[in-house]
Design a protein around this motif. Structure first.
Motif, PDB file in Angstrom:
ATOM      1  N   UNK A 214       0.850  -1.185   0.000  1.00  0.00           N
ATOM      2  CA  UNK A 214       0.000   0.000   0.000  1.00  0.00           C
ATOM      3  C   UNK A 214       0.886   1.235   0.000  1.00  0.00           C
ATOM      4  N   UNK A 215       0.287   2.395   0.240  1.00  0.00           N
ATOM      5  CA  UNK A 215       1.009   3.668   0.218  1.00  0.00           C
ATOM      6  C   UNK A 215       1.689   3.922  -1.136  1.00  0.00           C
ATOM      7  N   UNK A 216       1.084   3.410  -2.200  1.00  0.00           N
ATOM      8  CA  UNK A 216       1.666   3.604  -3.531  1.00  0.00           C
ATOM      9  C   UNK A 216       1.088   4.833  -4.223  1.00  0.00           C
ATOM     10  N   UNK A 218      -1.760   4.940  -5.768  1.00  0.00           N
ATOM     11  CA  UNK A 218      -2.515   4.557  -6.960  1.00  0.00           C
ATOM     12  C   UNK A 218      -4.009   4.725  -6.747  1.00  0.00           C
ATOM     13  N   UNK A 219      -4.491   4.312  -5.569  1.00  0.00           N
ATOM     14  CA  UNK A 219      -5.914   4.372  -5.274  1.00  0.00           C
ATOM     15  C   UNK A 219      -6.123   4.637  -3.788  1.00  0.00           C
ATOM     16  N   UNK A 220      -7.365   4.909  -3.433  1.00  0.00           N
ATOM     17  CA  UNK A 220      -7.686   5.143  -2.025  1.00  0.00           C
ATOM     18  C   UNK A 220      -7.451   3.886  -1.212  1.00  0.00           C
ATOM     19  N   UNK A 221      -7.955   2.756  -1.726  1.00  0.00           N
ATOM     20  CA  UNK A 221      -7.813   1.481  -1.028  1.00  0.00           C
ATOM     21  C   UNK A 221      -6.793   0.619  -1.765  1.00  0.00           C
ATOM     22  N   UNK A 222      -5.706   0.313  -1.081  1.00  0.00           N
ATOM     23  CA  UNK A 222      -4.615  -0.438  -1.681  1.00  0.00           C
ATOM     24  C   UNK A 222      -4.225  -1.613  -0.782  1.00  0.00           C
ATOM     25  N   UNK A 223      -4.214  -2.784  -1.371  1.00  0.00           N
ATOM     26  CA  UNK A 223      -3.789  -4.000  -0.670  1.00  0.00           C
ATOM     27  C   UNK A 223      -3.285  -4.965  -1.737  1.00  0.00           C
ATOM     28  N   UNK A 224      -2.185  -4.586  -2.382  1.00  0.00           N
ATOM     29  CA  UNK A 224      -1.786  -5.240  -3.616  1.00  0.00           C
ATOM     30  C   UNK A 224      -0.875  -6.454  -3.415  1.00  0.00           C
ATOM     31  N   UNK A 225      -0.987  -7.377  -4.375  1.00  0.00           N
ATOM     32  CA  UNK A 225       0.005  -8.425  -4.575  1.00  0.00           C
ATOM     33  C   UNK A 225       1.064  -7.842  -5.513  1.00  0.00           C
ATOM     34  N   UNK A 226       2.309  -7.903  -5.113  1.00  0.00           N
ATOM     35  CA  UNK A 226       3.389  -7.459  -6.000  1.00  0.00           C
ATOM     36  C   UNK A 226       4.033  -8.677  -6.651  1.00  0.00           C
ATOM     37  N   UNK A 227       4.299  -8.583  -7.943  1.00  0.00           N
ATOM     38  CA  UNK A 227       4.889  -9.705  -8.679  1.00  0.00           C
ATOM     39  C   UNK A 227       5.887  -9.206  -9.712  1.00  0.00           C
ATOM     40  N   UNK A 228       6.831 -10.072 -10.049  1.00  0.00           N
ATOM     41  CA  UNK A 228       7.758  -9.739 -11.130  1.00  0.00           C
ATOM     42  C   UNK A 228       7.335 -10.361 -12.451  1.00  0.00           C
ATOM     43  N   UNK A 295      -7.090   9.889  11.415  1.00  0.00           N
ATOM     44  CA  UNK A 295      -6.061   9.540  12.391  1.00  0.00           C
ATOM     45  C   UNK A 295      -4.677   9.810  11.814  1.00  0.00           C
ATOM     46  N   UNK A 296      -3.714   9.838  12.703  1.00  0.00           N
ATOM     47  CA  UNK A 296      -2.315   9.965  12.323  1.00  0.00           C
ATOM     48  C   UNK A 296      -1.513   8.994  13.163  1.00  0.00           C
ATOM     49  N   UNK A 297      -0.558   8.331  12.526  1.00  0.00           N
ATOM     50  CA  UNK A 297       0.234   7.348  13.252  1.00  0.00           C
ATOM     51  C   UNK A 297       1.074   8.018  14.339  1.00  0.00           C
ATOM     52  N   UNK A 346      -1.431  -0.086  14.519  1.00  0.00           N
ATOM     53  CA  UNK A 346      -0.137   0.577  14.360  1.00  0.00           C
ATOM     54  C   UNK A 346       0.008   1.290  13.024  1.00  0.00           C
ATOM     55  N   UNK A 347      -0.802   0.903  12.042  1.00  0.00           N
ATOM     56  CA  UNK A 347      -0.654   1.430  10.687  1.00  0.00           C
ATOM     57  C   UNK A 347      -1.993   1.982  10.216  1.00  0.00           C
ATOM     58  N   UNK A 348      -1.987   3.231   9.766  1.00  0.00           N
ATOM     59  CA  UNK A 348      -3.231   3.886   9.384  1.00  0.00           C
ATOM     60  C   UNK A 348      -3.878   3.227   8.169  1.00  0.00           C
ATOM     61  N   UNK A 349      -3.075   2.838   7.163  1.00  0.00           N
ATOM     62  CA  UNK A 349      -3.637   2.212   5.968  1.00  0.00           C
ATOM     63  C   UNK A 349      -4.238   0.844   6.286  1.00  0.00           C
ATOM     64  N   UNK A 350      -3.548   0.093   7.127  1.00  0.00           N
ATOM     65  CA  UNK A 350      -4.073  -1.216   7.511  1.00  0.00           C
ATOM     66  C   UNK A 350      -5.389  -1.069   8.259  1.00  0.00           C
ATOM     67  N   UNK A 351      -5.453  -0.095   9.160  1.00  0.00           N
ATOM     68  CA  UNK A 351      -6.679   0.137   9.913  1.00  0.00           C
ATOM     69  C   UNK A 351      -7.814   0.575   8.986  1.00  0.00           C
ATOM     70  N   UNK A 352      -7.501   1.428   8.012  1.00  0.00           N
ATOM     71  CA  UNK A 352      -8.521   1.890   7.066  1.00  0.00           C
ATOM     72  C   UNK A 352      -9.078   0.716   6.259  1.00  0.00           C
ATOM     73  N   UNK A 353      -8.192  -0.169   5.788  1.00  0.00           N
ATOM     74  CA  UNK A 353      -8.651  -1.342   5.043  1.00  0.00           C
ATOM     75  C   UNK A 353      -9.453  -2.281   5.936  1.00  0.00           C
ATOM     76  N   UNK A 354      -9.056  -2.384   7.203  1.00  0.00           N
ATOM     77  CA  UNK A 354      -9.762  -3.242   8.148  1.00  0.00           C
ATOM     78  C   UNK A 354     -11.196  -2.750   8.351  1.00  0.00           C
ATOM     79  N   UNK A 355     -11.358  -1.453   8.521  1.00  0.00           N
ATOM     80  CA  UNK A 355     -12.700  -0.885   8.700  1.00  0.00           C
ATOM     81  C   UNK A 355     -13.503  -1.011   7.413  1.00  0.00           C
TER      82      UNK A 355
END
Length: 394
Positions: A214-216, A218-228, A295-297, A346-355
């Motif tokens: 995440x934190x890329x 690209x979009x509001x909600x990010x939970x990507x698989x990265x691949x080569x 929120x802010x970390x 502990x992580x704002x993006x993780x919490x946002x995706x969780x909610x």
């Protein structure tokens, strides 16, 4: 000595000796048979080891043809077109100007075409792709692996996750096989199937480089698989499959400084795509949980500025939305959320995706710190709206 006495003296001792030798062989063979060498004789443990089956090493796979054969018919090419209108100066419409200078030689409209990929998610014609593939398109044409084509209808989209759902009316559609819930691991073999650069359906192979990216930006909600596995323009919306030909993700984006694949590609996990399919088919967009909070970390620098212990970890509430679940649950600006539904915050993006993964009406157990004391509250998830005005509690 007579001849008869000589024969008797030779034969009798010989027969006696032969008889004794035979008796020794029959009654005490160990006297004449040498002992077996104990070094060369295999022990019971050695014999058991020699006959036991060794641990099976991983099978060397020399072809993924079966996996591709299973998945490829479910991956489609998507062609879109939209009419672009050029803004002309009003003088071009003036009859006197046209009489003097002639009509504008350039047309006021042009057709812009683009291409992408998609995945047949169900036999009744639902196709998942990226929102950016079909955004603002006036016409969407889907080309199947078997040569058939059909105009597609946009059922709905989720711009915040870059997903869109299309529908075509054809029979005997080969739906993709969905991978089970077993988590992907870094190092798992994956393959990307799509239509890069419009050359036709193409398969590229690689591994899972990371999960949960995440934190890329690209979009509001990010939970990507990265691949080569090589993902290029035109691959967007195509399938990322595992070594068994089952869908694990929807190819979405690449990180590139050249415009082509540089070994860093991203795919939306299939569980996210499945939920989007269900929600979009029913509501036209994805339904997400909402806490109504900003929120802010709790970084060391911020904790130091607030005079709080450096060991404290969590999310500091910086704003609350008017009428939001967090405000109704009694949270205040300055509270430090340390746990949400049993998961450390502990992580704002993780919490946002969780909610966001919750549904409206679900309970949200929140543990937080206020004035150095721990407290708990329960909020009821609302439904996130694209636009929501915060009420400042600063």
């Amino acid at each position: 000595m007579s001849k008869q006495s000589f024969v008797h003296s030779i034969l009798v001792p010989g027969l006696v000796g032969l008889s004794v030798a035979l008796l020794i062989l029959l009654l005490a063979p160990q006297w004449v048979t040498p002992e077996a060498n104990p070094v060369s004789a295999p022990t019971a443990a050695v014999e058991a080891a020699a006959t036991s089956t060794p641990e099976v090493a991983p099978t060397l796979i020399t072809s993924y043809a079966d996996a591709v054969e299973l998945a490829a018919p479910s991956v489609v090419n998507i062609y879109t077109s939209k009419v672009i209108k050029r803004k002309l100066h009003p003088l071009f419409d003036d009859p006197l100007f046209q009489r003097l200078f002639g009509a504008n030689p350039e047309p006021s409209e042009r057709v812009q075409s683009s291409l992408g990929s998609g995945v047949i998610m169900s036999a009744d014609g639902y196709i998942m792709t990226n929102n950016h593939v079909i955004k603002d398109a006036d016409q969407i044409v889907v080309a199947l692996h078997d040569g058939r084509e059909a105009n597609a209808t946009l059922v709905g989209s989720d711009p915040e996750a870059d997903l869109a759902l299309l529908k075509i009316e054809l029979n005997q559609l080969p739906a993709i096989v969905i991978a089970d819930d077993k988590p992907l691991r870094v190092g798992d073999i994956v393959m990307a199937i799509g239509n890069p650069f419009g050359v036709g359906q193409t398969v590229t192979q690689g591994i899972v480089s990371a999960t949960g990216r995440n934190r890329l930006g690209l979009n509001t909600y990010e939970d990507y698989i990265q691949t080569d596995a090589a993902i290029n323009p035109g691959n967007s919306g195509g399938a990322l499959i595992n070594a068994y030909g089952k869908l694990v993700g929807i190819n979405t984006a690449i990180f590139s400084q050249s415009g082509g694949s540089e070994g860093i590609g991203f795919a939306i996990p299939v569980k996210v795509a499945q939920r989007a399919l269900t929600d979009i088919a029913k509501h036209g967009t994805t339904i997400r949980g909402w806490l109504g909070i900003e929120v802010q970390e709790a970084t060391p620098r911020l904790l130091d500025a607030l005079g709080l212990p450096q060991a404290l970890k969590g999310l500091i509430v910086t704003n609350l939305y008017d009428g939001g679940p967090a405000l109704a649950a009694g949270l205040q600006v300055g509270d430090i959320i340390i746990n949400i539904n049993g998961v450390d915050a502990n992580d704002a993006h993780t919490a946002m995706n969780q909610i966001a993964a919750l549904h409206p009406g679900d309970s949200i157990r929140i543990r937080y710190m206020r004035n150095g004391k721990s407290a708990e509250t329960t909020a009821i998830a609302g439904q996130r709206k694209p636009q929501a005005e915060p009420t400042s509690q600063k």
